[in-house]
Each structure stands twice: as C-alpha cells, then as structure tokens.
Design an enzyme around this catalytic site. Structure first.
Site, PDB file in Angstrom:
ATOM      1  N   SER A 188       0.847  -1.203   0.000  1.00 43.00           N
ATOM      2  CA  SER A 188       0.000   0.000   0.000  1.00 43.00           C
ATOM      3  C   SER A 188       0.878   1.247   0.000  1.00 43.00           C
ATOM      4  CB  SER A 188      -0.888   0.027   1.251  1.00 43.00           C
ATOM      5  OG  SER A 188      -1.516   1.289   1.369  1.00 43.00           O
ATOM      6  N   TYR A 226      -2.065   0.005  10.089  1.00 40.81           N
ATOM      7  CA  TYR A 226      -2.246  -0.562   8.742  1.00 40.81           C
ATOM      8  C   TYR A 226      -1.037  -0.229   7.862  1.00 40.81           C
ATOM      9  CZ  TYR A 226      -4.035  -0.838   3.923  1.00 40.81           C
ATOM     10  OH  TYR A 226      -4.182  -1.093   2.593  1.00 40.81           O
TER      11      TYR A 226
HETATM   12  P1  NAP Z   1     -12.025  -4.938   0.167  1.00 35.80           P
HETATM   13  O1  NAP Z   1     -12.826  -4.403  -0.965  1.00 35.80           O
HETATM   14  O2  NAP Z   1     -12.364  -4.516   1.561  1.00 35.80           O
HETATM   15  O3  NAP Z   1     -12.084  -6.550   0.071  1.00 35.80           O
HETATM   16  C1  NAP Z   1     -11.407  -7.292   1.051  1.00 35.80           C
HETATM   17  C2  NAP Z   1     -11.417  -8.760   0.686  1.00 35.80           C
HETATM   18  O4  NAP Z   1     -10.598  -9.439   1.649  1.00 35.80           O
HETATM   19  C3  NAP Z   1     -12.796  -9.398   0.759  1.00 35.80           C
HETATM   20  O5  NAP Z   1     -12.865 -10.401  -0.218  1.00 35.80           O
HETATM   21  C4  NAP Z   1     -12.817 -10.006   2.155  1.00 35.80           C
HETATM   22  O6  NAP Z   1     -13.689 -11.119   2.286  1.00 35.80           O
HETATM   23  C5  NAP Z   1     -11.367 -10.455   2.283  1.00 35.80           C
HETATM   24  N1  NAP Z   1     -10.924 -10.601   3.664  1.00 35.80           N
HETATM   25  C6  NAP Z   1     -10.944  -9.683   4.667  1.00 35.80           C
HETATM   26  N2  NAP Z   1     -10.463 -10.212   5.800  1.00 35.80           N
HETATM   27  C7  NAP Z   1     -10.126 -11.492   5.509  1.00 35.80           C
HETATM   28  C8  NAP Z   1      -9.597 -12.556   6.264  1.00 35.80           C
HETATM   29  N3  NAP Z   1      -9.309 -12.409   7.565  1.00 35.80           N
HETATM   30  N4  NAP Z   1      -9.397 -13.737   5.653  1.00 35.80           N
HETATM   31  C9  NAP Z   1      -9.699 -13.904   4.340  1.00 35.80           C
HETATM   32  N5  NAP Z   1     -10.210 -12.934   3.565  1.00 35.80           N
HETATM   33  C10 NAP Z   1     -10.423 -11.744   4.154  1.00 35.80           C
HETATM   34  O7  NAP Z   1     -10.481  -4.631  -0.011  1.00 35.80           O
HETATM   35  P2  NAP Z   1      -9.651  -4.083  -1.303  1.00 35.80           P
HETATM   36  O8  NAP Z   1      -9.761  -2.611  -1.310  1.00 35.80           O
HETATM   37  O9  NAP Z   1      -9.986  -4.858  -2.502  1.00 35.80           O
HETATM   38  O10 NAP Z   1      -8.161  -4.406  -0.800  1.00 35.80           O
HETATM   39  C11 NAP Z   1      -7.469  -5.568  -1.216  1.00 35.80           C
HETATM   40  C12 NAP Z   1      -6.021  -5.425  -0.788  1.00 35.80           C
HETATM   41  O11 NAP Z   1      -5.467  -4.234  -1.364  1.00 35.80           O
HETATM   42  C13 NAP Z   1      -5.823  -5.294   0.724  1.00 35.80           C
HETATM   43  O12 NAP Z   1      -4.662  -5.997   1.116  1.00 35.80           O
HETATM   44  C14 NAP Z   1      -5.642  -3.806   0.923  1.00 35.80           C
HETATM   45  O13 NAP Z   1      -4.890  -3.519   2.082  1.00 35.80           O
HETATM   46  C15 NAP Z   1      -4.892  -3.457  -0.352  1.00 35.80           C
HETATM   47  N6  NAP Z   1      -4.998  -2.030  -0.681  1.00 35.80           N
HETATM   48  C16 NAP Z   1      -6.212  -1.455  -0.965  1.00 35.80           C
HETATM   49  C17 NAP Z   1      -6.281  -0.090  -1.236  1.00 35.80           C
HETATM   50  C18 NAP Z   1      -7.582   0.621  -1.530  1.00 35.80           C
HETATM   51  O14 NAP Z   1      -7.573   1.870  -1.609  1.00 35.80           O
HETATM   52  N7  NAP Z   1      -8.692  -0.073  -1.694  1.00 35.80           N
HETATM   53  C19 NAP Z   1      -5.101   0.673  -1.219  1.00 35.80           C
HETATM   54  C20 NAP Z   1      -3.895   0.060  -0.927  1.00 35.80           C
HETATM   55  C21 NAP Z   1      -3.850  -1.285  -0.670  1.00 35.80           C
HETATM   56  P3  NAP Z   1     -15.085 -10.994   3.120  1.00 35.80           P
HETATM   57  O15 NAP Z   1     -15.988 -10.104   2.306  1.00 35.80           O
HETATM   58  O16 NAP Z   1     -15.595 -12.382   3.233  1.00 35.80           O
HETATM   59  O17 NAP Z   1     -14.717 -10.371   4.442  1.00 35.80           O
END
Ligand code: NAP
Length: 252
Positions: free
Chosen positions: A143, A157
């Site tokens: 991130s 985080y």
């Molecule tokens: P998101 O939309 O909140 O989706 C999170 C996903 O992770 C969901 O499928 C959720 O499943 C799953 N998850 C959460 N806790 C879990 C656990 N303990 N075990 C297994 N699965 C779990 O997140 P996203 O924005 O796509 O982010 C994906 C990755 O990118 C993350 O690592 C995040 O830190 C990184 N990231 C995101 C951003 C951003 O701006 N969005 C920026 C930088 C980095 P459930 O629905 O079943 O809980």
C-alpha cells in the site's frame, strides 16, 4: 495436463474479485478465498463460470493457521498450484496510535502480515523446485500507506504494509533460484469497499481532488498490474514493488 491453480486470498470483493475474474479469463483454475461474505464469493465464481472459466469459493480466515492449511488443501485437490495473490487485508477505524488497543493491533497484524506470511509459506512449499515443485508466482498487496505512514488514520495498517514491502524483497531473494518470483503492487486510493470498512465510506469522493490524477484508481487497474506480475511477460521481475497509485505514493 494438470490444472494450473491460483489462490487469491480475499478474492471475493474489490481488487481480489477483479484479479480472480482476470485469472479465470486466462484459463487458470481460481480459488476465490473469502472470510465471511459467501454470497460475494459465489457471485465471483458464477461470473467466472459464465465467462467459461473455472473457480471455486473457499472460506478461510487468513488470521487462522488452520484455515490457511485447509485453503491450500482445497487448492491441492484442483490441480497444481502455480500462483498466490496475497490480497486479503483490512483496515480499522481512524485512530491515533495513542488510542489503539492491543486487540486492534493484533487483528491488523495477524490478518495483514502473519496471514500473508503463512500463505506464502504454504505456496513456497508447493511451488519451490527445492521442494519438488515446478515454480510459480507470488504477488503481495502492499500500500502507498507504507510510504505515507497514514498519520491520524491508521499507522498500524501502514506499518503492516511496510512489513509486506520487506517480506516481498526478502522472500523474493530467498526463492529467486527456486523458480518462484515474488513481487508486490502498491496501490494508492482505490475505489473499493475497504474505505467503508474503515468507517470512511466517502473517503474516495473526499480525496479525489487532492490526488495527482484527480481521481481514485479502480480495482481493475490494480488487477491488471497483478496479472502482469503473474505472467511470463514479467519473467525477469522479482522483488519489485510496483506503484499503482496514480502518483500518490511518489508525492514529496
Ligand atoms: P475490500 O474491498 O475490503 O475486500 C477485502 C477482501 O478481503 C474481501 O474479499 C474479504 O472477504 C477479504 N478478507 C478480509 N479479511 C479477511 C480474512 N481475515 N481472511 C480472508 N479474507 C479476508 O479490499 P480491497 O480494497 O480490494 O483491498 C485488497 C487489498 O489491497 C488489501 O490488502 C488492501 O490492504 C490493499 N490495498 C487497498 C487499497 C484501496 O484503496 N482499496 C489501497 C492500498 C492497498 P469478506 O468479504 O468475506 O470479508
């Protein structure tokens, strides 16, 4: 020929859902992991099937080692593991460090860091030529927060993603001659439900005008970078952390 299997942790929503679909379109058998929202995972699996691909949804909380072992055992039944996208990650509500509970810190670091380590361990055991495997790819989700620090929001985080940066480099070198490449993408502000889960559903709209490109990124834009890192087109790239932040992570 054995099916080529890729595990996408958190493959049911956001960036993970987009990666899962793109991997399905490329002919991989996709293990769409999720923690609790089975409907979202089933929707991704149905969509991949409708596009002619193969996928299965597997519930496993990456905070639990037993669940991770089960996740990989389910993947083993489907074919040969050739990839892991270490994507599952969580944020918490905005807080200063002097307000954070040990429960909060344990949750963030257990899911984001230890979960990613344990999944990487299981993937290396299966893919490394040292262990009789044929090689493969690991892509971690870092991130921009690891560089920006996320003050007064979620330094925990950001620090957990700093650990992912370091793990990416160290593990890449550890397995570089075992036919496994390990890379990361470093997203900036991406329009997913992650922000709402941190209590800031309007975060993308509020920040947009302050971002270098005056817009947030999409899950598909991050997924495309992950797909490139998973592909042979990046065959000499390992230990790289690719900024997909619309310039946010290089702001002075
Ligand atoms: P998101 O939309 O909140 O989706 C999170 C996903 O992770 C969901 O499928 C959720 O499943 C799953 N998850 C959460 N806790 C879990 C656990 N303990 N075990 C297994 N699965 C779990 O997140 P996203 O924005 O796509 O982010 C994906 C990755 O990118 C993350 O690592 C995040 O830190 C990184 N990231 C995101 C951003 C951003 O701006 N969005 C920026 C930088 C980095 P459930 O629905 O079943 O809980």
């Amino acid at each position: 020929m054995s099916e080529k299997v890729v595990i996408v942790t958190g493959g049911s929503r956001g960036i993970g859902a987009s990666v899962s679909r793109k991997l399905g379109q490329l002919g991989y058998t996709v293990v769409v992991n999720y923690a609790s929202n089975s409907q979202a995972a089933d929707d991704v699996v149905s969509r991949i099937a409708a596009e002619g691909g193969k996928a299965v949804a597997v519930q496993a909380d990456v905070a639990l080692e037993a669940d991770i072992l089960k996740l990989f055992e389910e993947a083993d039944k489907l074919g040969t593991l050739v990839g892991l996208v270490n994507n599952a990650g969580v944020v918490d509500m905005s807080q200063r460090v002097d307000e954070m509970s040990v429960e909060r810190l344990n949750r963030i670091f257990t899911i984001n860091v230890i979960g990613s380590f344990l999944c990487a361990r299981e993937a290396v055991k299966r893919m490394s030529t040292k262990h009789g495997g044929a090689g493969g790819n690991i892509v971690n989700l870092a991130s921009a927060g690891s560089k920006l620090g996320s003050p007064a929001q979620y330094v925990d985080y950001a620090a957990s993603k700093g650990a992912i940066d370091t793990m990416t480099v160290g593990l890449a070198l550890e397995v570089a001659d075992e036919n496994i490449r390990v890379n990361a993408v470093r997203p900036g502000i991406i329009d997913t439900e992650l922000h709402a889960s941190g209590g800031l559903p309007d975060r993308v709209a509020q920040l947009q005008s302050k971002l270098p490109m005056k817009r947030a990124g999409t899950a598909d834009e991050v997924a495309d970078a992950i797909i490139w890192l998973m592909s042979d087109q990046s065959s000499y790239t390992t230990g790289a952390i690719l900024d997909v932040s619309g310039g946010r992570s290089i702001l002075p």
